[in-house]
Scaffold this motif. Structure first.
Motif, mmCIF file in Angstrom:
data_model
loop_
_atom_site.group_PDB
_atom_site.id
_atom_site.type_symbol
_atom_site.label_atom_id
_atom_site.label_comp_id
_atom_site.label_asym_id
_atom_site.label_seq_id
_atom_site.Cartn_x
_atom_site.Cartn_y
_atom_site.Cartn_z
ATOM 1 N N ALA A 252 -35.531 15.904 1.585
ATOM 2 C CA ALA A 252 -34.854 16.919 0.858
ATOM 3 C C ALA A 252 -34.067 16.118 -0.550
ATOM 4 O O ALA A 252 -33.517 16.843 -1.229
ATOM 5 N N GLY A 253 -34.107 14.882 -0.250
ATOM 6 C CA GLY A 253 -33.761 13.864 -1.401
ATOM 7 C C GLY A 253 -32.120 14.221 -1.615
ATOM 8 O O GLY A 253 -31.573 14.410 -2.747
ATOM 9 N N GLN A 254 -31.352 14.086 -0.652
ATOM 10 C CA GLN A 254 -29.960 14.467 -0.726
ATOM 11 C C GLN A 254 -29.027 13.157 -0.256
ATOM 12 O O GLN A 254 -27.955 13.181 -0.867
ATOM 13 N N GLY B 227 -21.689 5.837 1.540
ATOM 14 C CA GLY B 227 -23.156 5.588 1.559
ATOM 15 C C GLY B 227 -23.702 5.878 3.003
ATOM 16 O O GLY B 227 -23.376 6.419 3.717
ATOM 17 N N ASN B 228 -24.663 5.088 2.889
ATOM 18 C CA ASN B 228 -25.793 5.263 4.249
ATOM 19 C C ASN B 228 -24.905 4.703 5.512
ATOM 20 O O ASN B 228 -25.219 5.265 6.616
ATOM 21 N N ALA B 229 -23.967 3.882 5.241
ATOM 22 C CA ALA B 229 -23.237 3.531 6.589
ATOM 23 C C ALA B 229 -22.392 4.744 7.006
ATOM 24 O O ALA B 229 -22.185 4.850 8.229
ATOM 25 N N PHE C 181 -28.405 9.988 -1.164
ATOM 26 C CA PHE C 181 -27.558 9.116 -2.255
ATOM 27 C C PHE C 181 -26.996 10.090 -3.168
ATOM 28 O O PHE C 181 -25.609 10.005 -3.458
ATOM 29 N N ASN C 182 -27.323 11.289 -3.301
ATOM 30 C CA ASN C 182 -26.538 12.272 -4.289
ATOM 31 C C ASN C 182 -25.323 12.554 -3.360
ATOM 32 O O ASN C 182 -24.049 12.492 -4.147
ATOM 33 N N LEU C 183 -25.435 12.875 -2.015
ATOM 34 C CA LEU C 183 -24.045 13.278 -1.285
ATOM 35 C C LEU C 183 -23.379 12.057 -1.451
ATOM 36 O O LEU C 183 -22.015 12.092 -1.678
ATOM 37 N N ALA D 249 -38.960 -0.682 -3.622
ATOM 38 C CA ALA D 249 -40.084 0.124 -4.550
ATOM 39 C C ALA D 249 -39.754 1.349 -4.381
ATOM 40 O O ALA D 249 -40.465 2.417 -4.970
ATOM 41 N N ARG D 250 -38.571 2.008 -3.834
ATOM 42 C CA ARG D 250 -38.377 3.419 -3.842
ATOM 43 C C ARG D 250 -38.377 4.222 -5.081
ATOM 44 O O ARG D 250 -37.695 3.561 -6.024
ATOM 45 N N SER D 251 -38.503 5.546 -5.133
ATOM 46 C CA SER D 251 -37.992 6.109 -6.388
ATOM 47 C C SER D 251 -36.809 7.279 -5.659
ATOM 48 O O SER D 251 -36.876 7.535 -4.543
ATOM 49 N N GLY E 215 -25.255 -2.639 -2.615
ATOM 50 C CA GLY E 215 -26.593 -2.006 -2.687
ATOM 51 C C GLY E 215 -26.163 -0.556 -3.838
ATOM 52 O O GLY E 215 -24.972 -0.663 -4.546
ATOM 53 N N LEU E 216 -26.798 0.670 -3.650
ATOM 54 C CA LEU E 216 -26.581 1.770 -4.673
ATOM 55 C C LEU E 216 -25.105 2.047 -4.390
ATOM 56 O O LEU E 216 -24.526 2.304 -5.475
ATOM 57 N N ALA E 217 -24.905 2.456 -3.267
ATOM 58 C CA ALA E 217 -23.368 2.910 -3.043
ATOM 59 C C ALA E 217 -22.199 1.639 -3.345
ATOM 60 O O ALA E 217 -21.540 2.181 -4.099
HETATM 61 C C1 LIG Z 1 -37.781 6.575 1.773
HETATM 62 C C2 LIG Z 1 -36.356 7.077 1.479
HETATM 63 C C3 LIG Z 1 -36.396 7.945 0.380
HETATM 64 C C4 LIG Z 1 -35.157 8.487 -0.381
HETATM 65 N N1 LIG Z 1 -35.026 9.206 -1.113
HETATM 66 C C5 LIG Z 1 -33.845 9.670 -1.684
HETATM 67 C C6 LIG Z 1 -34.064 10.608 -2.742
HETATM 68 O O1 LIG Z 1 -34.994 11.017 -3.210
HETATM 69 N N2 LIG Z 1 -32.697 11.102 -3.235
HETATM 70 C C7 LIG Z 1 -31.537 10.603 -2.759
HETATM 71 O O2 LIG Z 1 -30.308 11.092 -2.939
HETATM 72 N N3 LIG Z 1 -31.351 9.722 -1.626
HETATM 73 C C8 LIG Z 1 -32.816 9.288 -1.147
HETATM 74 N N4 LIG Z 1 -32.860 8.214 -0.020
HETATM 75 C C9 LIG Z 1 -31.401 7.669 0.393
HETATM 76 C C10 LIG Z 1 -31.026 6.746 -0.391
HETATM 77 O O3 LIG Z 1 -31.876 5.664 -0.607
HETATM 78 C C11 LIG Z 1 -29.624 6.074 0.236
HETATM 79 O O4 LIG Z 1 -28.628 7.068 0.260
HETATM 80 C C12 LIG Z 1 -29.164 4.875 -0.494
HETATM 81 O O5 LIG Z 1 -30.264 3.901 -0.658
HETATM 82 C C13 LIG Z 1 -27.977 4.331 0.231
HETATM 83 O O6 LIG Z 1 -27.384 3.464 -0.361
HETATM 84 P P1 LIG Z 1 -26.554 2.541 0.435
HETATM 85 O O7 LIG Z 1 -25.900 1.405 -0.665
HETATM 86 O O8 LIG Z 1 -25.390 3.089 1.083
HETATM 87 O O9 LIG Z 1 -27.210 1.500 1.302
HETATM 88 P P2 LIG Z 1 -28.298 0.467 1.202
HETATM 89 O O10 LIG Z 1 -29.111 0.625 0.192
HETATM 90 O O11 LIG Z 1 -29.201 0.112 2.516
HETATM 91 O O12 LIG Z 1 -27.668 -0.931 1.094
HETATM 92 C C14 LIG Z 1 -26.514 -1.450 1.417
HETATM 93 C C15 LIG Z 1 -26.564 -2.945 0.984
HETATM 94 O O13 LIG Z 1 -25.826 -3.745 2.036
HETATM 95 C C16 LIG Z 1 -26.051 -4.844 2.155
HETATM 96 N N5 LIG Z 1 -25.442 -5.642 3.416
HETATM 97 C C17 LIG Z 1 -25.926 -5.411 4.509
HETATM 98 N N6 LIG Z 1 -25.173 -6.043 5.466
HETATM 99 C C18 LIG Z 1 -24.044 -6.467 5.011
HETATM 100 C C19 LIG Z 1 -22.925 -7.269 5.308
HETATM 101 N N7 LIG Z 1 -22.460 -7.386 6.356
HETATM 102 N N8 LIG Z 1 -22.164 -7.814 4.160
HETATM 103 C C20 LIG Z 1 -22.537 -7.725 2.890
HETATM 104 N N9 LIG Z 1 -23.681 -6.890 2.461
HETATM 105 C C21 LIG Z 1 -24.346 -6.404 3.448
HETATM 106 C C22 LIG Z 1 -27.470 -4.974 1.944
HETATM 107 O O14 LIG Z 1 -28.219 -6.212 1.731
HETATM 108 C C23 LIG Z 1 -27.832 -3.993 1.010
HETATM 109 O O15 LIG Z 1 -27.838 -4.425 -0.491
HETATM 110 C C24 LIG Z 1 -34.042 7.878 0.478
HETATM 111 C C25 LIG Z 1 -34.017 7.157 1.527
HETATM 112 C C26 LIG Z 1 -35.227 6.429 2.074
HETATM 113 C C27 LIG Z 1 -35.303 5.784 3.163
#
Ligand SMILES: Cc1cc2nc3c(=O)[nH]c(=O)nc-3n(C[C@H](O)[C@H](O)[C@H](O)COP(=O)(O)OP(=O)(O)OC[C@H]3O[C@@H](n4cnc5c(N)ncnc54)[C@H](O)[C@@H]3O)c2cc1C
Length: 426
Positions: free
Chosen positions: A311-313, A301-303, A315-317, A56-58, A14-16
């Motif tokens: 507060a939109g923080q 990341g989110n994990a 992903f930036n963090l 679909a998020r921004s 994902g993004l992180a």
């Molecule tokens: C409504 C909303 C609005 C947001 N707006 C902002 C914003 O404006 N600014 C900001 O900084 N942040 C924002 N965020 C936070 C931001 O979206 C997250 O910080 C970011 O998406 C985190 O990315 P990630 O890669 O950690 O997790 P995720 O996006 O959840 O990606 C995790 C990935 O891991 C994969 N996966 C899951 N389990 C496994 C496994 N066992 N093995 C392999 N792959 C796996 C999934 O398929 C996925 O692709 C928002 C969040 C939400 C919910």
């Protein structure tokens, strides 16, 4: 350990996870990186259908995140469809407190940018195509065993499960991280009892590159500038926090009535709301882990931390944390230390700790203070907003938080950074 199959496994593209893979490919090219992603997503194929990170998020990217993407050589591509945030307007529905931030007051072109998650995914995947990063998708990391000098990771693909050895596993599988649970990391969770509804909304008036954060007695909402104002129509990206009940009621309404409800909550700063596009919603929780590292494993990341989105923080963090991890991996490789060494991972944790704590606290206290409506708190937040607007020191502090600058900057030092792209840092 004999030479492992790969040096680093990233669980989650994902993004992180994808940003980390790209940063490592550029900053530490000698490191062999394998990304395992559960969805059928790869640099060759970004799916048209739902994918949890690139949906679909921004995302509101802080100014500091632009600087990081510049360092990764990704900004010129990303900026093609990123909308600048030149002003931030924070207000409280039905009360007089408000504060305004302007990029020009901070000598910057923008306070931040708004980019579609799908666009960010596309840019990351296109850039990753040019690297040596290995992708396995669809496949899932289902388990991990520590080894004396690394880890053995179980990767499930269809009916097959195979084992891969590596120096280190980075867990980037999102806020509902199954791996975090499987591996027994302790989490702290606060359920806000709310959902974030997101949709693109059309408005009669231009957003004038303004992000609005509006606190109402029913919960906070944000309207982010989306796309260049044009005669064809004006759009903002809505993040609206609602209780389960309110969400259900809203979703049952026809589009016109939804727009009317939004109008009532938000007011007329963008003129009439004329259309609300497809709605998606996410339950809101604050989730953080106390100890994001152990020998051979790091959470990112989110994990590691999932925050309230208004507060939109989040992903930036995450991005700042990723750069700290890249920095520590780069130093470890230069010294010949295994990247899964606990000392290496602890340094990442220590260096990222203050930013992590402050950002979680900043975002959480905004929501707790502004999510409450009893009179003493409402008065306090009015005072807070007025104070922020009047006190230059407080306002500057708030602006720097929103812009994601002022903290420690990781040094990732790699050839992708060009003088054309290097800009004023702070
Ligand atoms: C409504 C909303 C609005 C947001 N707006 C902002 C914003 O404006 N600014 C900001 O900084 N942040 C924002 N965020 C936070 C931001 O979206 C997250 O910080 C970011 O998406 C985190 O990315 P990630 O890669 O950690 O997790 P995720 O996006 O959840 O990606 C995790 C990935 O891991 C994969 N996966 C899951 N389990 C496994 C496994 N066992 N093995 C392999 N792959 C796996 C999934 O398929 C996925 O692709 C928002 C969040 C939400 C919910």
């Amino acid at each position: 350990m004999t030479r492992p199959d790969t040096d680093l496994i990233i669980a989650g593209g994902g993004l992180a996870g994808a940003t980390l893979a790209l940063a490592l490919a550029k900053a530490v090219p000698s490191l062999r990186v394998t990304v395992v992603e559960a969805f059928p997503l790869s640099p060759e194929a970004l799916p048209d259908s739902y994918q949890p990170s690139y949906d679909a998020r921004s995302t509101a990217l802080a100014w500091g995140s632009r600087l990081i993407f510049e360092e990764l050589g990704l900004w010129s591509r990303l900026s093609e469809y990123a909308t600048p945030i030149e002003h931030i307007h924070v207000s409280d529905r039905g009360r007089f407190g408000a504060t305004r931030l302007h990029a020009a007051e901070h000598d910057q072109a923008a306070l931040g940018y708004v980019a579609d998650n799908r666009w960010m995914g596309l840019c990351l995947m296109r850039e990753l195509l040019e690297t040596h990063v290995q992708w396995e998708a669809p496949a899932e990391v289902v388990d991990m065993m520590p080894l004396p000098e690394g880890v053995r990771v179980s990767v499930k693909s269809g009916e097959d499960t195979r084992e891969l050895t590596a120096q280190c596993l980075v867990v980037a599988d999102g806020g509902r991280s199954g791996l975090r649970e499987t591996l027994g990391f302790q989490v702290r969770t606060h359920d806000y009892g709310q959902n974030a509804l997101i949709a693109n909304v059309s408005t009669a008036e231009s957003h004038r590159y303004t992000a609005f954060e509006r606190f109402t007695d029913a919960g906070p909402m944000a309207l982010l500038p989306h796309g260049s104002p044009s005669r064809a129509g004006h759009q903002s990206a809505l993040v609206w926090t609602l209780t389960d009940e309110a969400l259900e009621e809203l979703l049952a309404l026809p589009d016109d009535d939804r727009c009317r409800q939004l109008q009532q909550r938000f007011g007329w700063r963008l003129g009439r709301f004329t259309r609300m596009g497809a709605c998606n919603h996410y339950p809101l929780k604050l989730t953080t882990v106390d100890e994001p590292v152990r020998p051979g494993v790091a959470l990112v990341g989110n994990a590691a931390h999932a925050l309230h989105p208004v507060a939109g923080q989040g992903f930036n963090l995450a991005l700042r944390g990723l750069m700290t991890l890249v920095e520590q991996f780069r130093l470890a490789v230069a010294k010949g230390t295994p990247i899964g060494d606990l000392g290496v991972l602890k340094r990442y944790q220590t260096l990222h700790h203050q930013d992590w704590q402050q950002t979680v606290q900043f975002s959480d206290s905004l929501i707790r203070l502004f999510g409450q409506s009893p009179p003493p708190l409402a008065a306090a937040r009015d005072a807070g907003l007025v104070g922020l607007d009047l006190l230059p020191g407080a306002k500057r502090w708030f602006a720097r938080k929103a812009m994601g600058i002022g903290g420690r900057r990781a040094v990732i030092d790699h050839p992708a950074r060009t003088s054309r792209e290097s800009v004023k840092h702070e």
